[in-house]
Design a protein around this motif. Sequence first.
Motif, PDB file in Angstrom:
ATOM      1  N   ALA A  64       0.869  -1.186   0.000  1.00  8.24           N
ATOM      2  CA  ALA A  64       0.000   0.000   0.000  1.00  8.24           C
ATOM      3  C   ALA A  64       0.905   1.235   0.000  1.00  8.24           C
ATOM      4  O   ALA A  64       1.810   1.349   0.836  1.00  8.24           O
ATOM      5  CB  ALA A  64      -0.889  -0.004   1.234  1.00  8.24           C
ATOM      6  N   HIS A  65       0.665   2.121  -0.953  1.00 10.24           N
ATOM      7  CA  HIS A  65       1.498   3.324  -1.113  1.00 10.24           C
ATOM      8  C   HIS A  65       0.859   4.467  -0.312  1.00 10.24           C
ATOM      9  O   HIS A  65      -0.294   4.826  -0.548  1.00 10.24           O
ATOM     10  CB  HIS A  65       1.566   3.652  -2.610  1.00 10.24           C
ATOM     11  N   ILE A  66       1.631   5.008   0.623  1.00 14.11           N
ATOM     12  CA  ILE A  66       1.099   6.010   1.554  1.00 14.11           C
ATOM     13  C   ILE A  66       1.779   7.356   1.266  1.00 14.11           C
ATOM     14  O   ILE A  66       2.989   7.513   1.485  1.00 14.11           O
ATOM     15  CB  ILE A  66       1.384   5.615   3.030  1.00 14.11           C
ATOM     16  N   ASP A  67       1.005   8.320   0.780  1.00 19.73           N
ATOM     17  CA  ASP A  67       1.551   9.629   0.405  1.00 19.73           C
ATOM     18  C   ASP A  67       1.522  10.582   1.595  1.00 19.73           C
ATOM     19  O   ASP A  67       0.466  11.042   2.009  1.00 19.73           O
ATOM     20  CB  ASP A  67       0.726  10.218  -0.743  1.00 19.73           C
ATOM     21  N   VAL A  68       2.704  10.863   2.118  1.00 18.53           N
ATOM     22  CA  VAL A  68       2.830  11.797   3.245  1.00 18.53           C
ATOM     23  C   VAL A  68       3.197  13.169   2.674  1.00 18.53           C
ATOM     24  O   VAL A  68       4.221  13.315   2.004  1.00 18.53           O
ATOM     25  CB  VAL A  68       3.915  11.312   4.234  1.00 18.53           C
ATOM     26  N   ILE A  79       6.065   3.994   1.976  1.00 22.59           N
ATOM     27  CA  ILE A  79       5.851   5.385   2.381  1.00 22.59           C
ATOM     28  C   ILE A  79       6.525   6.337   1.398  1.00 22.59           C
ATOM     29  O   ILE A  79       7.742   6.280   1.208  1.00 22.59           O
ATOM     30  CB  ILE A  79       6.435   5.638   3.807  1.00 22.59           C
ATOM     31  N   HIS A  80       5.756   7.225   0.800  1.00 18.14           N
ATOM     32  CA  HIS A  80       6.272   8.226  -0.135  1.00 18.14           C
ATOM     33  C   HIS A  80       6.236   9.574   0.584  1.00 18.14           C
ATOM     34  O   HIS A  80       5.175  10.163   0.745  1.00 18.14           O
ATOM     35  CB  HIS A  80       5.394   8.231  -1.403  1.00 18.14           C
ATOM     36  N   LEU A  81       7.413  10.028   1.002  1.00 18.77           N
ATOM     37  CA  LEU A  81       7.503  11.254   1.799  1.00 18.77           C
ATOM     38  C   LEU A  81       7.679  12.472   0.909  1.00 18.77           C
ATOM     39  O   LEU A  81       8.763  12.711   0.371  1.00 18.77           O
ATOM     40  CB  LEU A  81       8.688  11.149   2.763  1.00 18.77           C
ATOM     41  N   MET A  82       6.613  13.241   0.752  1.00 15.15           N
ATOM     42  CA  MET A  82       6.698  14.516   0.023  1.00 15.15           C
ATOM     43  C   MET A  82       6.784  15.611   1.070  1.00 15.15           C
ATOM     44  O   MET A  82       5.832  16.353   1.322  1.00 15.15           O
ATOM     45  CB  MET A  82       5.474  14.671  -0.883  1.00 15.15           C
ATOM     46  N   ILE A  83       7.957  15.655   1.725  1.00 18.40           N
ATOM     47  CA  ILE A  83       8.144  16.554   2.868  1.00 18.40           C
ATOM     48  C   ILE A  83       9.514  17.200   2.794  1.00 18.40           C
ATOM     49  O   ILE A  83      10.438  16.663   2.184  1.00 18.40           O
ATOM     50  CB  ILE A  83       8.035  15.785   4.216  1.00 18.40           C
ATOM     51  N   VAL A 102       7.020   3.971 -10.725  1.00 15.75           N
ATOM     52  CA  VAL A 102       6.425   5.160 -11.349  1.00 15.75           C
ATOM     53  C   VAL A 102       5.163   5.518 -10.584  1.00 15.75           C
ATOM     54  O   VAL A 102       4.455   4.637 -10.082  1.00 15.75           O
ATOM     55  CB  VAL A 102       6.108   4.951 -12.849  1.00 15.75           C
ATOM     56  N   ASP A 103       4.890   6.812 -10.493  1.00 21.75           N
ATOM     57  CA  ASP A 103       3.782   7.297  -9.656  1.00 21.75           C
ATOM     58  C   ASP A 103       3.161   8.516 -10.321  1.00 21.75           C
ATOM     59  O   ASP A 103       3.826   9.534 -10.502  1.00 21.75           O
ATOM     60  CB  ASP A 103       4.357   7.667  -8.275  1.00 21.75           C
ATOM     61  N   GLY A 104       1.887   8.370 -10.670  1.00 24.35           N
ATOM     62  CA  GLY A 104       1.140   9.489 -11.237  1.00 24.35           C
ATOM     63  C   GLY A 104       0.566   9.151 -12.593  1.00 24.35           C
ATOM     64  O   GLY A 104       1.305   8.878 -13.545  1.00 24.35           O
TER      65      GLY A 104
HETATM   66 ZN    ZN Z   1       2.968   8.807  -4.258  1.00 31.77          ZN
END
Ligand code: ZN
Length: 222
Positions: free
Chosen positions: A30-34, A63-67, A172-174
Amino acid sequence: MGIRITPSILNSDVSNLRGELDRIATADWAHIDVMDNHFVPNLTWGLPVVEAILPVSPIPLDIHLMIEDPDRWAPAYAEAGAQSVTFHAEAASAPIRLARELRRLGSRSAMALKPTTDLEPFLPVLPELDMLLVMTVEPGFGGQSFIEPMLEKIRRARSVIDERDLDIWIQVDGGIKPETIERAAEAGADTFVAGTAVFRADDPAAAIAHLRELGEAAHARC
Ligand code: ZN
Ligand code: DX5
């Protein structure tokens, strides 16, 4: 080599996260967008939510950290038990040190590149990574269109990884859906985030199976 489907819960029914995770139990992770509302103009959840869903999720968490400042915040997600932790190349001050730290804490280490970020300056980081995430939309929101020129970046990453005989997955994401997954797989991606394509489908398990089938067939043609 197989492929992996890692649905993003960003556009799931967040009032029922546990139930939504159960609906994607046939996926790999499960991909979790933070998101912190600084690195990207959107705000989601952080460590407490990840810690709450880790023990009830039927599949490992990605975990995908966009921080900002992942050097400071990312290790706690590995310590909590996430299978894979992705930081953004643009945000990390010391990406090699951070990738090593994530592995030391027991998670897979991954680094993401925004669409406008070149791979070349980050080539020295590759040996420290288990996965490279090539963003195929501008990070921040689900439901955007796949940016076609990113196929070239995926091809370049695939050729460098193969030439150097590195064991690194390319995620790849998006904008990944049945219409785009084959092109991304043919370019060399092997791990696919899909948000709206899975959670806006009537039957997420069927959507995952369909994406897997298309991705595997395209991957086998390479
Ligand atoms: Zn993502
Ligand atoms: C965007 C997120 C994605 C998003 C993908 O910043 O990183 O994971 O949920 O959504 P779709 O698959 O709808 O493009």
